[in-house]
Design an enzyme around this catalytic site. Sequence first.
Site, PDB file in Angstrom:
ATOM      1  N   HIS A 158       2.690  -2.961   7.171  1.00 31.69           N
ATOM      2  CA  HIS A 158       1.618  -2.057   6.766  1.00 31.69           C
ATOM      3  C   HIS A 158       1.521  -0.891   7.740  1.00 31.69           C
ATOM      4  O   HIS A 158       2.249  -0.818   8.727  1.00 31.69           O
ATOM      5  CB  HIS A 158       0.275  -2.800   6.724  1.00 31.69           C
ATOM      6  CG  HIS A 158       0.115  -3.690   5.536  1.00 31.69           C
ATOM      7  ND1 HIS A 158      -0.766  -3.431   4.514  1.00 31.69           N
ATOM      8  CD2 HIS A 158       0.731  -4.856   5.203  1.00 31.69           C
ATOM      9  CE1 HIS A 158      -0.692  -4.383   3.610  1.00 31.69           C
ATOM     10  NE2 HIS A 158       0.213  -5.261   4.008  1.00 31.69           N
ATOM     11  N   GLU A 196       1.230   3.907   2.951  1.00 31.97           N
ATOM     12  CA  GLU A 196       1.601   3.472   4.298  1.00 31.97           C
ATOM     13  C   GLU A 196       3.123   3.483   4.421  1.00 31.97           C
ATOM     14  O   GLU A 196       3.786   2.448   4.476  1.00 31.97           O
ATOM     15  CB  GLU A 196       1.005   2.094   4.566  1.00 31.97           C
ATOM     16  CG  GLU A 196      -0.521   2.119   4.531  1.00 31.97           C
ATOM     17  CD  GLU A 196      -1.146   0.738   4.592  1.00 31.97           C
ATOM     18  OE1 GLU A 196      -0.382  -0.256   4.649  1.00 31.97           O
ATOM     19  OE2 GLU A 196      -2.383   0.637   4.569  1.00 31.97           O
ATOM     20  N   HIS A 251       0.867  -1.177   0.000  1.00 31.73           N
ATOM     21  CA  HIS A 251       0.000   0.000   0.000  1.00 31.73           C
ATOM     22  C   HIS A 251       0.904   1.226   0.000  1.00 31.73           C
ATOM     23  O   HIS A 251       1.587   1.498   0.990  1.00 31.73           O
ATOM     24  CB  HIS A 251      -0.917   0.005   1.217  1.00 31.73           C
ATOM     25  CG  HIS A 251      -1.954  -1.069   1.184  1.00 31.73           C
ATOM     26  ND1 HIS A 251      -2.510  -1.609   2.330  1.00 31.73           N
ATOM     27  CD2 HIS A 251      -2.530  -1.725   0.145  1.00 31.73           C
ATOM     28  CE1 HIS A 251      -3.387  -2.533   1.993  1.00 31.73           C
ATOM     29  NE2 HIS A 251      -3.412  -2.626   0.673  1.00 31.73           N
ATOM     30  N   GLU A 308       0.833  -4.209  11.464  1.00 26.06           N
ATOM     31  CA  GLU A 308       0.188  -2.905  11.346  1.00 26.06           C
ATOM     32  C   GLU A 308       0.833  -1.934  12.331  1.00 26.06           C
ATOM     33  O   GLU A 308       0.755  -2.123  13.541  1.00 26.06           O
ATOM     34  CB  GLU A 308      -1.311  -3.017  11.641  1.00 26.06           C
ATOM     35  CG  GLU A 308      -2.075  -3.929  10.698  1.00 26.06           C
ATOM     36  CD  GLU A 308      -2.392  -3.260   9.380  1.00 26.06           C
ATOM     37  OE1 GLU A 308      -2.054  -2.055   9.237  1.00 26.06           O
ATOM     38  OE2 GLU A 308      -2.965  -3.915   8.502  1.00 26.06           O
TER      39      GLU A 308
END
EC number: 3.4.17.-
Length: 902
Positions: A558, A465, A462, A630
């Site tokens: 991420h 990010e 992504h 994350e």
Amino acid sequence: MFPALETHLKQTIPDPYEDFMYRHLQYYGYFKAQRGSLPNSATHQHVRKNNPQCLLNGSLGEKDDLIPDTLQKEKLLWPISLSSAVHRQIEAINRDFHSCLGWMQWRGLSSLQPPPPRFKDSPASAFRVAGITDSHMLSLPHLRSRQLLYDELDEVNPRLREPQELFSILSTKRPLQAPRWPIECEVIKENIHHIEWAPPQPEYFYQPKGNEKVPEIVGEKKGTVVYQLDSVPIEGSYFTSSRVGGKRGIVKELAVTLQGPEDNTLLFESRFESGNLQKAVRVDTYEYELTLRTDLYTNKHTQWFYFRVQNTRKDATYRFTIVNLLKPKSLYTVGMKPLLYSQLDANTRNIGWRREGNEIKYYKNNTDDGQQPFYCLTWTIQFPYDQDTCFFAHFYPYTYTDLQCYLLSVANNPIQSQFCKLQTLCRSLAGNTVYLLTITNPSQTPQEAAAKKAVVLSARVHPGESNGSWVMKGFLDFILSNSPDAQLLRDIFVFKVLPMLNPDGVIVGNYRCSLAGRDLNRHYKTILKESFPCIWYTRNMIKRLLEEREVLLYCDFHGHSRKNNIFLYGCNNNNRKYWLHERVFPLMLCKNAPDKFSFHSCNFKVQKCKEGTGRVVMWRMGILNSYTMESTFGGSTLGNKRDTHFTIEDLKSLGYHVCDTLLDFCDPDQMKFTQCLAELKELLRQEIHKKFHELGQDVDLEGSWSDISLSDIESSTSGSDSSLSDGLPVHLANIADELTQKKKMFKKKKKKSLQTRKQRNEQYQKKNLMQKLKLTEDTSEKAGFASTLQKQPTFFKNSENSSFLPMKNENPRLNETNLNRRDKDTPLDPSMATLILPKNKGRMQNKKPGFTVSCSPKRTINSSQEPAPGMKPNWPRSRYPATKRGCAAMAAYPSLHIYTYP
């Protein structure tokens, strides 16, 4: 083998392959050194495994003085591996071969001329007689090849050596590969660079006061557009081609022209790498409304922002409002601040990115245009200097050029390049390189190399990010260092690292998608290699890696926009043998970084909507410890870092903690592993108690409580919903939409105009009435036809009418059925009898004595129903093949049953 011998005798220039590569790279401006500076990277795999000192330093742009000629070492290794008999054979061959060369010199022949025929076959024949393999012949200096490698001494079929490492012939002074942009994008010719800096004091969250201003969005009607991108690829278009520098032609000046030194209008710009700003509207002297550009070729995913402002004023309070954010929840509602970078601060005080902003408010947009709802982010700020150049960003930017500079420094490091091999995994849609790093120490034996387990790490699938890149940089800094722990990790693992999976999205400033207009982290199961090359080649690389060795861990880095702290998403294991093992690594990581990592925020439920993610696909391929890490855009709510923002150093330190946790996880002393497993069971027991208590139930967990499904206990993850970014790439989706529209238009032409309910009811009643009238007419018609059959059969003697008249009254809907197939006591359909009018019933019975009209559910014989007299028609029976002797036939009509007898 003699053609090879003859070729090598002719050669007085370097290897043809290296000479070709030298000229090729020199033509494109990537190499201007001397030909002799090419590093010798043709290393025999057997030598590399047994002699780690011979591992090439492929990063040096000059001839390697630290590492001797590996081929010369390889040549010296052969006598160690061969028997004495083979030694004698090789020595005899060498004497014969040198005598051949001496004869050529005595005759004054040039080295470019072949030997005479009587010596032509002598060396090759001697080799064949001695039974020496091709790999043994390469040990001779005149038969040596830099392109053919042999894995084993008795290997007959050679293989080509691997290409040289990237950057191995470059220096830090040479230009990097320039990023390639879609041809629709305008790019300014400026080099944007930011320094790394860690604030000396913690940067605390903004504490909302409750009286923050909520500005009304006025737009262009009451404001002045001071910046707007002209050509932006939007939904409906798709990527076609790319080039360095993006759009051809002169780059236009999009910012307004200042009217003089007193003009305090801000000058906006975002046409640089990772920039993202589409429009700026000045609604007041120091107030601006900003519109972010969506991901290219889509109309979604506005979260990441990164832009530049110039012509600032020090004492003024500016207000910026982003008007088209899409997520209903954001960390800005719980105190997260935007990032500010001052160029004057960086130049004079060496200060980089820092958190700034007041009166921060995240709220729903008040405009209602019938489209999807938008959300606004507003904040106020005071710039530190007059006439400064400042940048705003959602998070610390990390561009594709930043990655290339870092990898180039690794490749040019004489120590790190010995155990870090840099390769090209593939090219992206725009033609940018997707890099693959293989990090491991050389093994002493082939068995030791094969026993190593693998660890696969990736980031930036992504593009918005960027925190994933900072975690990856911290990991690489540690694993490439000379720390004893790092050396131990390189000894026991093979690390496959993909630092940037979506370079195209990073370059153009997308938040979530690639240039295919789709979320790559939903397409790890794809078969469309041309549309999703980065993902297809990543999965294929891991698949091949699994065939070679066990992959202990897979982790994709991420960023998270709605939750603080750092946490992992994993996959529950249904194998009772490894029950809860997938949770041990996250728990260890939590213990190593208690002020950053939250184990209670981890989730291990596999949802159907996540089947295409890298985490789930790798787990399905057999990697037990498959995770998505994350890291928040905000900060920590734990320990000493409570209510503070994460800095670059915080994220880089997490990369170190990943390495430290790997050592704990693979410690031969399994005490830590066992303790974590016992703690996990207790935590799970408490969680089950809590769930049943919420449901108002009491459960005894002393028995087989471990059989309870873990997925039933955990709630769904709060990950992003990318269902709108699934499916075919944009160009194929557009084709499918066009075909669908054509089909709809074709069907629409066939369809009648729409009618009201009253019109439909009237049409329905009229249709039913017409059907009833038609049934009545059919009854009279068929009765007349039956009476005709009772008349004198001589009617059919006329040849002209015999074939025509019976067909005159024949109904194509007539179906003859065998009466014997129905039981006599079986009633006929009562609904059929009600459709015959009483007057027609009597008339038909009077006019057709030879026929029986059945309108009742049961057959009975009475005075009005006499069987037809026996008569045999004089026409051939074959004319009616369905009629059989002794059987009655029934002519079935929609409202009448007529029985005839032959």
